[in-house]
Design a protein around this motif. Structure first.
Motif, mmCIF file in Angstrom:
data_model
loop_
_atom_site.group_PDB
_atom_site.id
_atom_site.type_symbol
_atom_site.label_atom_id
_atom_site.label_comp_id
_atom_site.label_asym_id
_atom_site.label_seq_id
_atom_site.Cartn_x
_atom_site.Cartn_y
_atom_site.Cartn_z
ATOM 1 N N GLN A 62 0.838 -1.200 0.000
ATOM 2 C CA GLN A 62 0.000 0.000 0.000
ATOM 3 C C GLN A 62 0.877 1.257 0.000
ATOM 4 O OE1 GLN A 62 -2.291 0.759 3.581
ATOM 5 N NE2 GLN A 62 -3.929 1.709 2.384
ATOM 6 N N HIS A 63 1.895 1.257 0.835
ATOM 7 C CA HIS A 63 2.803 2.404 0.912
ATOM 8 C C HIS A 63 3.504 2.643 -0.431
ATOM 9 C CE1 HIS A 63 5.485 5.283 2.831
ATOM 10 N NE2 HIS A 63 6.480 4.687 2.204
ATOM 11 N N GLU A 64 3.986 1.563 -1.046
ATOM 12 C CA GLU A 64 4.664 1.690 -2.338
ATOM 13 C C GLU A 64 3.732 2.272 -3.400
ATOM 14 O OE1 GLU A 64 6.927 -1.032 -5.728
ATOM 15 O OE2 GLU A 64 5.863 -2.032 -4.094
ATOM 16 N N VAL A 65 2.526 1.738 -3.487
ATOM 17 C CA VAL A 65 1.568 2.191 -4.502
ATOM 18 C C VAL A 65 1.207 3.657 -4.270
ATOM 19 C CG1 VAL A 65 -0.801 1.900 -5.342
ATOM 20 C CG2 VAL A 65 0.631 -0.116 -4.934
ATOM 21 N N LEU A 66 0.848 4.000 -3.046
ATOM 22 C CA LEU A 66 0.377 5.355 -2.755
ATOM 23 C C LEU A 66 1.483 6.402 -2.778
ATOM 24 C CD1 LEU A 66 -2.280 4.618 0.013
ATOM 25 C CD2 LEU A 66 -2.567 4.747 -2.476
ATOM 26 N N ASN A 67 2.730 5.968 -2.836
ATOM 27 C CA ASN A 67 3.844 6.915 -2.927
ATOM 28 C C ASN A 67 4.441 6.993 -4.326
ATOM 29 O OD1 ASN A 67 4.474 8.292 -0.281
ATOM 30 N ND2 ASN A 67 4.099 6.191 0.357
ATOM 31 N N THR A 68 3.756 6.428 -5.306
ATOM 32 C CA THR A 68 4.157 6.591 -6.701
ATOM 33 C C THR A 68 4.069 8.087 -7.030
ATOM 34 O OG1 THR A 68 3.305 4.399 -7.247
ATOM 35 C CG2 THR A 68 3.580 5.953 -9.083
ATOM 36 N N PRO A 69 5.124 8.691 -7.591
ATOM 37 C CA PRO A 69 5.120 10.147 -7.828
ATOM 38 C C PRO A 69 3.889 10.670 -8.584
ATOM 39 C CG PRO A 69 7.319 9.293 -8.112
ATOM 40 C CD PRO A 69 6.419 8.093 -7.925
ATOM 41 N N SER A 70 3.450 9.971 -9.611
ATOM 42 C CA SER A 70 2.285 10.458 -10.361
ATOM 43 C C SER A 70 1.012 10.398 -9.522
ATOM 44 C CB SER A 70 2.111 9.674 -11.666
ATOM 45 O OG SER A 70 1.967 8.291 -11.397
ATOM 46 N N PHE A 71 0.930 9.445 -8.593
ATOM 47 C CA PHE A 71 -0.235 9.377 -7.707
ATOM 48 C C PHE A 71 -0.200 10.531 -6.718
ATOM 49 C CE2 PHE A 71 -2.597 7.971 -3.953
ATOM 50 C CZ PHE A 71 -3.820 7.672 -4.549
#
Length: 96
Positions: A62-71
């Motif tokens: 969850q942390h990895e996905v939500l910290n994607t720069p475009s997100f």
């Protein structure tokens, strides 16, 4: 498993921009391990309310996905568009 629903309403004139920003981060999500999470976005019948459904195998994913720069950029632009308190985050508990 972590399951989340996020909903928010944007101004009508921001809908096309928001949709473009969503497409950008969804494209970037394709570079991540698709077996570790699911992310879907819906537009409600009113044409201005978005619903994001996501699930993650654990907090690390969850942390990895939500910290994607475009997100992160999508969130910033969405929030700056003026949500008028409509932003709502719900954590879902699985019953099966």
């Amino acid at each position: 498993m972590i399951n989340v629903i996020v909903s928010y309403t944007v101004k009508p004139e921001f809908v096309p921009t928001n949709q473009a920003n969503i497409q950008t981060f969804l494209s970037d999500f394709k570079n991540l391990d698709q077996s570790a999470f699911e992310y879907k976005v819906f537009l409600k019948e009113d044409g201005v309310t978005f619903l994001h459904y996501s699930n993650y195998i654990n907090e690390e994913v969850q942390h990895e996905v939500l910290n994607t720069p475009s997100f992160k950029e999508f969130q910033k632009l969405r929030d700056e568009s003026g949500l008028n308190g409509s932003h709502k985050v719900e954590i879902l508990q699985s019953i099966i």
